[in-house]
Enzyme design. Structure first.
Site, PDB file in Angstrom:
ATOM      1  CE1 TYR A  10       4.726  -5.374  -2.355  1.00  0.00           C
ATOM      2  CE2 TYR A  10       3.392  -3.381  -2.455  1.00  0.00           C
ATOM      3  CZ  TYR A  10       3.517  -4.733  -2.186  1.00  0.00           C
ATOM      4  OH  TYR A  10       2.422  -5.447  -1.777  1.00  0.00           O
TER       5      TYR A  10
ATOM      6  CG  ASP B  74      -5.006  -7.020   3.627  1.00  0.00           C
ATOM      7  OD1 ASP B  74      -4.228  -6.426   4.394  1.00  0.00           O
ATOM      8  OD2 ASP B  74      -5.754  -6.427   2.820  1.00  0.00           O
TER       9      ASP B  74
END
Ligand code: NAD
Length: 353
Positions: A130, A244
Site C-alpha cells: 500500500y 472480500d
C-alpha cells in the site's frame, strides 16, 4: 463508551443510520451508556470544509473509546491535490490500527454453497503493497518515465510480529488454528520474514496449530473447503483481496464486517466500498457495518470496558443470525427488506433478547 461516527460516501450514510438504530436498541437492552457523536467525512466534508477528512478528528477519536467509519468513494478522489485524502488510510495510519480483523461465516437459513464455515482473516494494515502508507513522506509508487512505474512494498519485522501475535491471541479464543498465507516462494525475503515471525510467535502458543499456505493455492483451498480454516493471518494486500472473497463466500459482500484495531484505538468499518451502483436506493445490506459495530463493542468490553459490552456484541451477532434465518434481510441475501427495515428487524431482535 464514546464512539465517533463518520458515515462516509455512497451507501455509507444509509448503512450507518441502520447501524445506529441497532446500537441504540443495544444500549437500552444492556444498560450501556453509549455516546454516539456524529461527524461529517468524505465528499460531504469536502463540500463543507474543503477536505474529505479534517485533521482534528484524529485527536477526537484518540480521546474517544472507538469509531465507526462508513465506506468512502476513494476511487473518485483526486488524492492529495485538493484536500481529498483517503479517510481510511488517514485513521489506520494516524492511529496505528495495525490489525484488520475480518470475520466471514455462514448463517443458518441461507444457502451455503460451500457448506457452513466460520473463519477470520487477520490482515496487516499498516504497510505491505500500500504505497500510501509506506513512507515517512512521499508515496511508494513512483512514475520513473511516462511508461514505467515502480511500486514498493514495505515489510517490517515489528509489524509481522504484532500481526502474528494478534492472530494467535484470536485463535486461542476460537478453534486454535492459524493459517499463515504468504508468497514466500517468490517474495523470499519479505514474505520469508513474515513466515519466520509467524513461526516464532507460534512457539508461545503451544496449543495453537500453525499451518502455511501459498496465497495463490489459498484461493483454491478456501473455496474448496473453507471449513478447514479458523484464523488466517496475512500481509496487507493478500488480506484485502482474500477477505472480500471470504465475505462473498459467506453469502454477500454486504455481510463483511471488520474491525481495525491498534493498541489503544479501534475502528469499525465494513469490508466493502461505498457501492455507488446501489447508493441512495435503500437496498444496501447494513449487516456489514452492524457486525463491525458489534466487534467494536466486544473489543471495548475485553479491554476493560465491562463484560456487558462483550455480551452486547454477541447479542448483536445473534440478532443478525436470527433475522437472516427469518428471511428478514435485504435483496442480496434473497430477502425483500430495505436497508432501514433490515436494520430495524435486527434492532427489534436485540430488544426482545
Ligand atoms: P464495492 O465494495 O463498493 O462494491 C462491490 C460490489 O458489492 C457492488 O456490486 C456493490 O453493489 C456490492 N456491495 C457492496 N457493499 C454492499 C452492501 N452493503 N450491500 C449489498 N451489496 C453491496 O466496490 P467498488 O464498487 O469497487 O468500489 C466503490 C468505491 O468504494 C470506490 O470509490 C472504491 O475506491 C471505494 N472503496 C472504499 C473502501 C473503504 O472505504 N474502506 C473499500 C473499498 C473500496
Amino acid at each position: 463508551m464514546q464512539i465517533i461516527v463518520l458515515p462516509g460516501d455512497g451507501i455509507g450514510p444509509e448503512i450507518t443510520t441502520a447501524t445506529l438504530a441497532v446500537l441504540r436498541a443495544t444500549e437500552k437492552a444492556f444498560g450501556l451508556k453509549l455516546d454516539l457523536v456524529e461527524e461529517v467525512i468524505g465528499l460531504e466534508s469536502h463540500r463543507l470544509h474543503g477536505t474529505t477528512v479534517r485533521p482534528h478528528l484524529l485527536d477526537q477519536v484518540r480521546a474517544a473509546d472507538g469509531m465507526i467509519l462508513g465506506p468512502t468513494s476513494t476511487f473518485d478522489y483526486a488524492e492529495g491535490t485538493s484536500g481529498q485524502y483517503n479517510p481510511s488510510r488517514f485513521f489506520r495510519r494516524g492511529l496505528d490500527l495495525f490489525a484488520n480483523i475480518r470475520p466471514a461465516r455462514t448463517f443458518p437459513g441461507m444457502p451455503a454453497r460451500l457448506g457452513a464455515f466460520d473463519l477470520v482473516v487477520v490482515r496487516e494494515n499498516t504497510e505491505g503493497f500500500y504505497a500510501d502508507r509506506n513512507m515517512e513522506a512521499g508515496n511508494a509508487e513512483i512514475l520513473v518515465t511516462p511508461d514505467v512505474v515502480v511500486s514498493l512494498r514495505r515489510i517490517t519485522r515489528s509489524c509481522c510480529m504484532r500481526i502474528a501475535q494478534a492472530a494467535f491471541e484470536l485463535a486461542q479464543r476460537r478453534q486454535k488454528r492459524v493459517t499463515a498465507v504468504h508468497k514466500a516462494n517468490v517474495l523470499r525475503v519479505g514474505d520469508g520474514m513474515f513466515l519466520e515471525c509467524c513461526r516464532l510467535v507460534a512457539q508461545d502458543f503451544p496449543d495453537v496449530v500453525l499451518d502455511e499456505v501459498i496465497v495463490d493455492a489459498m484461493m483454491a483451498h478456501v473455496v474448496r473447503a473453507p471449513q478447514r480454516f479458523d484464523v488466517i493471518v496475512t500481509t496487507n494486500m493478500f488480506g484485502d483481496i482474500l477477505s472480500d472473497l471470504t465475505a462473498e463466500m459467506s453469502g454477500s459482500l454486504g455481510l463483511g464486517g471488520s474491525l481495525n484495531a491498534g493498541t489503544d484505538c479501534a475502528m469499525a468499518q465494513a469490508a466493502h466500498g461505498s457501492a455507488p451502483d446501489i447508493a441512495g436506493r435503500d437496498i444496501a445490506n447494513p449487516i456489514s457495518l452492524i457486525l463491525s459495530a458489534a466487534l467494536l463493542l466486544s473489543w471495548h468490553g475485553r479491554r476493560g470496558g465491562g463484560a456487558e459490552f462483550v455480551a452486547a456484541g454477541a447479542a448483536i451477532e445473534a440478532a443478525v443470525a436470527e433475522s437472516i434465518a427469518a428471511g428478514a434481510s435485504t435483496k442480496d441475501l434473497g430477502g425483500s427488506l430495505g436497508t432501514q427495515a433490515a436494520g430495524a428487524a435486527i434492532a427489534e431482535r436485540v430488544r426482545r433478547g
